[in-house]
Design a protein around this motif. Structure first.
Motif, PDB file in Angstrom:
ATOM      1  N   LEU A 151      -2.981  42.897 -26.031  1.00 14.82           N
ATOM      2  CA  LEU A 151      -4.363  42.726 -26.471  1.00 14.82           C
ATOM      3  C   LEU A 151      -4.865  41.323 -26.169  1.00 14.82           C
ATOM      4  N   GLN A 152      -4.037  40.309 -26.445  1.00 13.95           N
ATOM      5  CA  GLN A 152      -4.449  38.934 -26.191  1.00 13.95           C
ATOM      6  C   GLN A 152      -4.615  38.678 -24.703  1.00 13.95           C
ATOM      7  N   TYR A 153      -3.697  39.233 -23.909  1.00 16.59           N
ATOM      8  CA  TYR A 153      -3.784  39.062 -22.454  1.00 16.59           C
ATOM      9  C   TYR A 153      -5.077  39.685 -21.913  1.00 16.59           C
ATOM     10  N   ILE A 154      -5.357  40.919 -22.327  1.00 15.88           N
ATOM     11  CA  ILE A 154      -6.574  41.589 -21.859  1.00 15.88           C
ATOM     12  C   ILE A 154      -7.811  40.815 -22.315  1.00 15.88           C
ATOM     13  N   SER A 155      -7.794  40.347 -23.551  1.00 14.49           N
ATOM     14  CA  SER A 155      -8.923  39.562 -24.063  1.00 14.49           C
ATOM     15  C   SER A 155      -9.143  38.313 -23.221  1.00 14.49           C
ATOM     16  N   ASP A 156      -8.063  37.642 -22.857  1.00 11.43           N
ATOM     17  CA  ASP A 156      -8.176  36.437 -22.033  1.00 11.43           C
ATOM     18  C   ASP A 156      -8.755  36.751 -20.665  1.00 11.43           C
ATOM     19  N   ARG A 157      -8.278  37.839 -20.046  1.00 14.54           N
ATOM     20  CA  ARG A 157      -8.755  38.197 -18.708  1.00 14.54           C
ATOM     21  C   ARG A 157     -10.211  38.652 -18.746  1.00 14.54           C
ATOM     22  N   LEU A 158     -10.574  39.413 -19.782  1.00 11.69           N
ATOM     23  CA  LEU A 158     -11.946  39.893 -19.881  1.00 11.69           C
ATOM     24  C   LEU A 158     -12.921  38.790 -20.249  1.00 11.69           C
TER      25      LEU A 158
ATOM     26  N   GLU B 186     -23.214  43.337 -28.460  1.00 10.79           N
ATOM     27  CA  GLU B 186     -22.995  42.279 -29.455  1.00 10.79           C
ATOM     28  C   GLU B 186     -21.931  42.656 -30.463  1.00 10.79           C
ATOM     29  N   ASN B 187     -21.559  43.947 -30.527  1.00 12.55           N
ATOM     30  CA  ASN B 187     -20.521  44.418 -31.462  1.00 12.55           C
ATOM     31  C   ASN B 187     -19.276  44.883 -30.727  1.00 12.55           C
ATOM     32  N   PHE B 188     -19.001  44.284 -29.576  1.00 12.95           N
ATOM     33  CA  PHE B 188     -17.856  44.691 -28.766  1.00 12.95           C
ATOM     34  C   PHE B 188     -16.557  44.551 -29.561  1.00 12.95           C
ATOM     35  N   ASP B 189     -15.735  45.607 -29.526  1.00 16.40           N
ATOM     36  CA  ASP B 189     -14.463  45.652 -30.263  1.00 16.40           C
ATOM     37  C   ASP B 189     -13.352  46.013 -29.281  1.00 16.40           C
ATOM     38  N   LEU B 190     -12.563  45.029 -28.885  1.00 10.56           N
ATOM     39  CA  LEU B 190     -11.526  45.261 -27.880  1.00 10.56           C
ATOM     40  C   LEU B 190     -10.525  46.318 -28.319  1.00 10.56           C
ATOM     41  N   GLU B 191     -10.168  46.318 -29.594  1.00 14.52           N
ATOM     42  CA  GLU B 191      -9.134  47.251 -30.059  1.00 14.52           C
ATOM     43  C   GLU B 191      -9.620  48.699 -30.057  1.00 14.52           C
ATOM     44  N   TYR B 192     -10.933  48.911 -30.008  1.00 16.82           N
ATOM     45  CA  TYR B 192     -11.428  50.278 -29.832  1.00 16.82           C
ATOM     46  C   TYR B 192     -11.143  50.758 -28.417  1.00 16.82           C
TER      47      TYR B 192
ATOM     48  N   GLU C 146     -11.823  52.647 -21.120  1.00 22.44           N
ATOM     49  CA  GLU C 146     -10.694  52.654 -22.052  1.00 22.44           C
ATOM     50  C   GLU C 146      -9.417  52.284 -21.307  1.00 22.44           C
ATOM     51  N   ILE C 147      -8.500  51.659 -22.034  1.00 19.87           N
ATOM     52  CA  ILE C 147      -7.161  51.383 -21.525  1.00 19.87           C
ATOM     53  C   ILE C 147      -6.157  51.989 -22.507  1.00 19.87           C
ATOM     54  N   TYR C 148      -5.210  52.760 -21.982  1.00 16.07           N
ATOM     55  CA  TYR C 148      -4.146  53.334 -22.798  1.00 16.07           C
ATOM     56  C   TYR C 148      -2.821  52.660 -22.439  1.00 16.07           C
ATOM     57  N   ILE C 149      -2.177  52.066 -23.429  1.00 16.02           N
ATOM     58  CA  ILE C 149      -0.826  51.529 -23.265  1.00 16.02           C
ATOM     59  C   ILE C 149       0.141  52.629 -23.704  1.00 16.02           C
ATOM     60  N   ILE C 150       0.905  53.162 -22.752  1.00 17.95           N
ATOM     61  CA  ILE C 150       1.720  54.360 -22.993  1.00 17.95           C
ATOM     62  C   ILE C 150       3.195  53.962 -23.026  1.00 17.95           C
ATOM     63  N   GLU C 151       3.765  53.927 -24.205  1.00 23.46           N
ATOM     64  CA  GLU C 151       5.176  53.581 -24.362  1.00 23.46           C
ATOM     65  C   GLU C 151       6.066  54.801 -24.147  1.00 23.46           C
TER      66      GLU C 151
END
Length: 227
Positions: free
Chosen positions: A45-52, A78-84, A120-125
């Motif tokens: 999440l932090q990495y994506i936030s930094d890149r975006l 104005e209400n962007f929510d990365l975790e969504y 959307e981005i899906y992290i698939i473990e």
């Protein structure tokens, strides 16, 4: 505040329950080379936030014209929510190629919430049984609405999220985050009214452009097959 191009507007209007206008890409990631051999979701999440953070592109959402009398506009959310937008899921074990493909196909068959930035981005473990991929790997599925990006832009954006080394500088901020001001109803009417007269002509031109490109591609593929 930029308006959808006529061609992108077609991708927006062609959306239907049995015709989701989605494009995407799937990455297979080996986390064994990461520090400690493990990549945590909060680090992703932090990495994506930094890149975006270097561009406002990923924060754009659609703002409709009054009574939808004109094509929508792109506006910073104005209400962007990365975790969504970044989802964390796991494959049922043994986590093989078939299960990964089923999950990907089902996810790509759904549209996105067009009230938000349409990606959307899906992290698939749990990717543990795919030939050529080390156990304990994970996959990343990135999907965009086609009105948001075309194939070339999608490739450029996904590539922009990559780095050449594992030494990422977490928390770096390369630009100041400023959301666009939401236009007033009067301002939206001022934009919409003059364009209403030429809407039919713009739609016809966009349809002709799509048709020409489709015919050119069919012709190109026919030449390749005959050769």
């Amino acid at each position: 505040m930029k308006q959808l191009t006529p061609m992108d507007s077609h991708f927006f209007y062609f959306e239907a329950p049995n015709q989701p206008m989605m494009i995407g890409s799937l990455w297979l990631c080996d986390q064994s080379s990461a520090p400690g051999g493990l990549v945590r979701h909060k680090e992703i999440l932090q990495y994506i936030s930094d890149r975006l953070n270097t561009t406002s592109f990923f924060r754009r959402r659609l703002e409709q014209a009054p009574f939808q009398l004109d094509d929508p506009y792109w506006l910073d959310d104005e209400n962007f929510d990365l975790e969504y937008h970044v989802r964390h899921v796991g494959l049922p074990q043994p986590g093989d190629w078939r299960q990964l493909c089923i999950f990907t196909a089902r996810t790509m068959s759904r549209s996105v919430d067009m009230e938000r930035a349409p990606w959307e981005i899906y992290i698939i473990e749990g990717v543990n049984n795919v030939e050529g991929i080390p156990p304990n790997s994970f996959a990343v599925l990135i999907r965009f609405h086609h009105a948001y990006v075309d194939g070339k832009a999608s490739l450029e954006l996904t590539t922009a999220m990559m780095e050449e080394t594992a030494e990422h500088e977490y928390g770096r901020r390369d630009r100041v985050e400023v959301a666009e001001r939401l236009p007033t109803k009067l301002e939206m009417w001022a934009r919409t009214t003059p364009r209403m007269m030429g809407q039919t002509l713009r739609s016809m031109k966009a349809g002709l452009t799509v048709g020409r490109k489709g015919l050119a591609r069919i012709s190109h593929e026919g030449i390749k097959e005959s050769g």
